[in-house]
Scaffold this motif. Structure first.
Motif, PDB file in Angstrom:
ATOM      1  N   ALA A  30       5.759   5.317 -15.381  1.00 54.42           N
ATOM      2  CA  ALA A  30       4.344   5.237 -15.738  1.00 54.42           C
ATOM      3  C   ALA A  30       4.017   3.909 -16.393  1.00 54.42           C
ATOM      4  O   ALA A  30       3.006   3.277 -16.085  1.00 54.42           O
ATOM      5  CB  ALA A  30       3.972   6.395 -16.670  1.00 54.42           C
ATOM      6  N   LYS A  31       4.901   3.457 -17.288  1.00 59.24           N
ATOM      7  CA  LYS A  31       4.657   2.187 -17.972  1.00 59.24           C
ATOM      8  C   LYS A  31       4.694   1.031 -16.983  1.00 59.24           C
ATOM      9  O   LYS A  31       3.833   0.143 -16.995  1.00 59.24           O
ATOM     10  CB  LYS A  31       5.707   1.984 -19.054  1.00 59.24           C
ATOM     11  N   ALA A  32       5.696   1.051 -16.085  1.00 57.34           N
ATOM     12  CA  ALA A  32       5.823  -0.035 -15.116  1.00 57.34           C
ATOM     13  C   ALA A  32       4.661  -0.062 -14.142  1.00 57.34           C
ATOM     14  O   ALA A  32       4.164  -1.134 -13.769  1.00 57.34           O
ATOM     15  CB  ALA A  32       7.144   0.108 -14.356  1.00 57.34           C
ATOM     16  N   VAL A  33       4.228   1.114 -13.718  1.00 54.01           N
ATOM     17  CA  VAL A  33       3.116   1.180 -12.769  1.00 54.01           C
ATOM     18  C   VAL A  33       1.827   0.699 -13.418  1.00 54.01           C
ATOM     19  O   VAL A  33       0.973   0.064 -12.786  1.00 54.01           O
ATOM     20  CB  VAL A  33       2.944   2.618 -12.232  1.00 54.01           C
ATOM     21  N   GLY A  34       1.686   0.989 -14.696  1.00 54.03           N
ATOM     22  CA  GLY A  34       0.440   0.640 -15.376  1.00 54.03           C
ATOM     23  C   GLY A  34       0.323  -0.831 -15.729  1.00 54.03           C
ATOM     24  O   GLY A  34      -0.739  -1.280 -16.168  1.00 54.03           O
ATOM     25  N   GLU A  35       1.386  -1.588 -15.542  1.00 53.79           N
ATOM     26  CA  GLU A  35       1.362  -2.999 -15.920  1.00 53.79           C
ATOM     27  C   GLU A  35       1.417  -3.905 -14.698  1.00 53.79           C
ATOM     28  O   GLU A  35       2.225  -3.706 -13.794  1.00 53.79           O
ATOM     29  CB  GLU A  35       2.559  -3.309 -16.835  1.00 53.79           C
ATOM     30  N   GLY A 301      -5.183  19.713   4.136  1.00 54.58           N
ATOM     31  CA  GLY A 301      -5.203  18.262   4.083  1.00 54.58           C
ATOM     32  C   GLY A 301      -3.802  17.696   3.977  1.00 54.58           C
ATOM     33  O   GLY A 301      -2.858  18.249   4.543  1.00 54.58           O
ATOM     34  N   SER A 302      -3.657  16.634   3.202  1.00 57.24           N
ATOM     35  CA  SER A 302      -2.343  16.008   3.083  1.00 57.24           C
ATOM     36  C   SER A 302      -2.178  15.370   1.718  1.00 57.24           C
ATOM     37  O   SER A 302      -3.136  14.864   1.126  1.00 57.24           O
ATOM     38  CB  SER A 302      -2.153  14.943   4.166  1.00 57.24           C
ATOM     39  N   ASN A 303      -0.947  15.418   1.251  1.00 60.11           N
ATOM     40  CA  ASN A 303      -0.571  14.708   0.040  1.00 60.11           C
ATOM     41  C   ASN A 303       0.143  13.417   0.425  1.00 60.11           C
ATOM     42  O   ASN A 303       0.458  13.179   1.597  1.00 60.11           O
ATOM     43  CB  ASN A 303       0.353  15.578  -0.814  1.00 60.11           C
ATOM     44  N   ILE A 304       0.413  12.599  -0.565  1.00 60.68           N
ATOM     45  CA  ILE A 304       1.198  11.392  -0.333  1.00 60.68           C
ATOM     46  C   ILE A 304       2.114  11.229  -1.545  1.00 60.68           C
ATOM     47  O   ILE A 304       1.692  11.438  -2.688  1.00 60.68           O
ATOM     48  CB  ILE A 304       0.293  10.161  -0.099  1.00 60.68           C
ATOM     49  N   ALA A 305       3.389  10.937  -1.289  1.00 65.55           N
ATOM     50  CA  ALA A 305       4.378  10.986  -2.360  1.00 65.55           C
ATOM     51  C   ALA A 305       5.336   9.808  -2.297  1.00 65.55           C
ATOM     52  O   ALA A 305       5.460   9.123  -1.276  1.00 65.55           O
ATOM     53  CB  ALA A 305       5.156  12.301  -2.274  1.00 65.55           C
ATOM     54  N   VAL A 306       6.037   9.608  -3.403  1.00 66.98           N
ATOM     55  CA  VAL A 306       7.045   8.556  -3.527  1.00 66.98           C
ATOM     56  C   VAL A 306       8.425   9.211  -3.568  1.00 66.98           C
ATOM     57  O   VAL A 306       8.613  10.248  -4.207  1.00 66.98           O
ATOM     58  CB  VAL A 306       6.822   7.729  -4.815  1.00 66.98           C
ATOM     59  N   ASP A 314       8.105   1.365  -8.287  1.00 68.23           N
ATOM     60  CA  ASP A 314       6.949   1.064  -9.122  1.00 68.23           C
ATOM     61  C   ASP A 314       5.761   0.589  -8.288  1.00 68.23           C
ATOM     62  O   ASP A 314       4.613   1.011  -8.500  1.00 68.23           O
ATOM     63  CB  ASP A 314       7.301   0.004 -10.162  1.00 68.23           C
ATOM     64  N   ALA A 315       6.014  -0.285  -7.317  1.00 69.92           N
ATOM     65  CA  ALA A 315       4.937  -0.761  -6.451  1.00 69.92           C
ATOM     66  C   ALA A 315       4.404   0.374  -5.585  1.00 69.92           C
ATOM     67  O   ALA A 315       3.202   0.419  -5.269  1.00 69.92           O
ATOM     68  CB  ALA A 315       5.432  -1.904  -5.574  1.00 69.92           C
ATOM     69  N   ALA A 316       5.289   1.299  -5.212  1.00 67.44           N
ATOM     70  CA  ALA A 316       4.855   2.446  -4.415  1.00 67.44           C
ATOM     71  C   ALA A 316       3.837   3.285  -5.183  1.00 67.44           C
ATOM     72  O   ALA A 316       2.804   3.693  -4.638  1.00 67.44           O
ATOM     73  CB  ALA A 316       6.058   3.294  -4.021  1.00 67.44           C
ATOM     74  N   TRP A 317       4.109   3.522  -6.464  1.00 67.23           N
ATOM     75  CA  TRP A 317       3.153   4.286  -7.275  1.00 67.23           C
ATOM     76  C   TRP A 317       1.858   3.500  -7.485  1.00 67.23           C
ATOM     77  O   TRP A 317       0.771   4.085  -7.559  1.00 67.23           O
ATOM     78  CB  TRP A 317       3.775   4.668  -8.613  1.00 67.23           C
ATOM     79  N   LYS A 318       1.954   2.183  -7.569  1.00 68.48           N
ATOM     80  CA  LYS A 318       0.731   1.376  -7.657  1.00 68.48           C
ATOM     81  C   LYS A 318      -0.121   1.557  -6.402  1.00 68.48           C
ATOM     82  O   LYS A 318      -1.354   1.610  -6.478  1.00 68.48           O
ATOM     83  CB  LYS A 318       1.080  -0.109  -7.834  1.00 68.48           C
ATOM     84  N   PHE A 319       0.531   1.654  -5.266  1.00 69.23           N
ATOM     85  CA  PHE A 319      -0.188   1.854  -4.008  1.00 69.23           C
ATOM     86  C   PHE A 319      -0.880   3.219  -4.006  1.00 69.23           C
ATOM     87  O   PHE A 319      -2.040   3.335  -3.594  1.00 69.23           O
ATOM     88  CB  PHE A 319       0.780   1.739  -2.831  1.00 69.23           C
ATOM     89  N   LEU A 320      -0.207   4.254  -4.502  1.00 70.24           N
ATOM     90  CA  LEU A 320      -0.831   5.576  -4.576  1.00 70.24           C
ATOM     91  C   LEU A 320      -1.995   5.591  -5.563  1.00 70.24           C
ATOM     92  O   LEU A 320      -3.011   6.260  -5.338  1.00 70.24           O
ATOM     93  CB  LEU A 320       0.202   6.638  -4.960  1.00 70.24           C
ATOM     94  N   ALA A 321      -1.847   4.822  -6.652  1.00 69.07           N
ATOM     95  CA  ALA A 321      -2.953   4.723  -7.613  1.00 69.07           C
ATOM     96  C   ALA A 321      -4.162   4.066  -6.966  1.00 69.07           C
ATOM     97  O   ALA A 321      -5.313   4.469  -7.202  1.00 69.07           O
ATOM     98  CB  ALA A 321      -2.508   3.937  -8.845  1.00 69.07           C
ATOM     99  N   TRP A 322      -3.921   3.070  -6.142  1.00 75.35           N
ATOM    100  CA  TRP A 322      -5.013   2.404  -5.423  1.00 75.35           C
ATOM    101  C   TRP A 322      -5.670   3.359  -4.433  1.00 75.35           C
ATOM    102  O   TRP A 322      -6.903   3.430  -4.355  1.00 75.35           O
ATOM    103  CB  TRP A 322      -4.461   1.178  -4.704  1.00 75.35           C
TER     104      TRP A 322
END
Length: 415
Positions: A30-35, A301-306, A314-322
């Motif tokens: 969470a910290k890495a994704v948020g920065e 529908g569909s989910n999307i996961a890491v 970390d970049a993968a979670w950033k992509f999901l946040a976007w």
């Protein structure tokens, strides 16, 4: 309902036994994704139309994150199970994958999915029923990407002749409207609902839920209840009274509806475009699921996961946040017509200006999904068989539910 429904068949093969699961916190993620911005390559697998369109769409993400690259591999739905299970077994997963909601339980049980960073993805952001599809044994894995639900499409001219110019509001209304569409408005059939074919649980369960029934207590399946029996008896009545066709040929629904031979049918938002393309635009409206004790529909529908083995987690979670940003959800809807899973996206004029989409948007607030048990696909198949006996063969609904309960108990939840 597009090729994504093939995902229902994927659960059994994905329910791999013996894999551990780490349900611990992921505050470091969470910290890495948020920065900062995303960097490096993010590999993504996506199925169907989404797989074909996401690569081009993701260029907007890389424009915001110039040191990142999103590589999307389109995967046919009928190959998804083999590719995912093989990748998990070999520990060669992509960073991210689209996951059909009915696949979630089986995949989570393999231990291959990364728990969702709760601080970055508040569950209240998404429709409750959609968020619940990501949760397995109390832990969320991934986020809802897009959603679908069901309503009642009805011919406004036939409904007016039947005495229901504003469509059905209650169970009694739906039955009376279907009967009057046939007797007064000239329709051959008042209502089309699934008679127990593959996937008919998506049509039957909303009536059960709307009658207060629950098909699980969180630990085991609970089909054999008075509330579900009452709902299935009501559902059967449309076939017993010949208000609904028991053997409608594939592809016959839409032209029959446009011609006025079928007065109403239960389906999702994808049918708006289909009916309009066949010349029915302006002849129909959509009503929410009729009220029993509530108006509760099915959410898909569909989910999307890491994946835990992601090389660029970390970049993968950033992509999901976007992908979860409201404006991005709206742009995705405008690209592929997938309805937003993020509730605030529905405040955008692109959705609020469409009266039919507004109905589906309201319905999504209370829609439910089946449990994220790895065995759901097996139980759903048994459910469909027994429902067909009820609708086509005239079997006793209560007896059918006892049979479903016995099979569901024998199969177990896989938890």
């Amino acid at each position: 309902m597009r090729k994504r429904m093939i995902a229902v068949a994927a659960c059994a093969a994905l329910a791999l036994g013996g894999c551990g699961r780490d349900t611990g916190g992921n505050s470091d993620t969470a910290k890495a994704v948020g920065e900062g911005k995303a960097t490096g390559e993010i590999t993504v697998w996506a199925m169907g139309t989404e797989g074909e369109k996401l690569g081009e769409f993701a260029k907007a993400f890389t424009a915001e994150n110039p040191d990142a690259k999103v590589t999307v591999t389109p995967v046919p739905w009928d190959a998804a199970t083999q590719k995912l299970t093989g990748a998990i077994a070999a520990k060669q997963t992509p960073d991210v994958s689209m996951i059909g909601t009915t696949m979630q339980g089986g995949l989570a049980k393999t231990g291959a999915l990364d728990p969702t960073p709760a601080d970055l993805f508040p569950k209240d952001t998404y429709f409750p029923g959609a968020w619940d599809t990501t949760v397995v044994d109390g832990t969320s894995y991934g986020v809802p990407w897009y959603v679908e639900t069901r309503g009642i499409f009805y011919r406004t001219d036939l409904a007016a002749k039947a005495g229901f110019p504003d469509g059905p509001k209650t169970w009694a209304d739906l039955h009376a409207m279907a009967a009057a569409m046939k007797s007064k408005a000239g329709a051959k059939w008042g209502l089309n609902i699934q008679p127990g074919k593959t996937g008919s649980w998506q049509s039957v369960l909303p009536f059960g839920w709307s009658n207060g029934a629950e098909i699980t207590d969180g630990r085991q399946y609970t089909f054999d209840t008075p509330a579900m029996a009452e709902a299935l008896t009501y559902y059967q009545s449309f076939f017993k009274e010949q208000l609904a066709p028991a053997n409608l040929a594939q592809g016959a629904l839409e032209p029959a509806f446009v011609k006025g031979e079928i007065g109403a049918f239960m389906s999702g938002p994808w049918h708006v475009g289909i009916i309009n393309e066949q010349g029915g635009e302006g002849t129909y409206a959509v009503a929410p699921m009729p009220v029993g004790k509530s108006s509760t529909s099915f959410i898909g529908g569909s989910n999307i996961a890491v994946f835990k083995d992601a090389k660029n987690r970390d970049a993968a979670w950033k992509f999901l946040a976007w992908l979860s940003k409201p404006d991005v959800q709206v742009k995705w809807y405008q690209t592929v017509s997938d309805l937003p899973a993020v509730q605030s996206a529905w405040q955008d004029p692109a959705l609020t200006g469409d009266p039919m989409l507004k109905v589906f948007g309201e319905q999504l607030k209370s829609a439910k999904a089946p449990p994220a048990f790895p065995t759901w696909d097996q139980v759903a198949a048994a459910f469909d068989v027994e429902v067909e006996k009820v609708c086509v063969g005239g079997a006793d609904p209560a007896a059918a539910l006892k049979a479903i309960q016995q099979q569901a108990t024998a199969i177990g939840t896989g938890a």
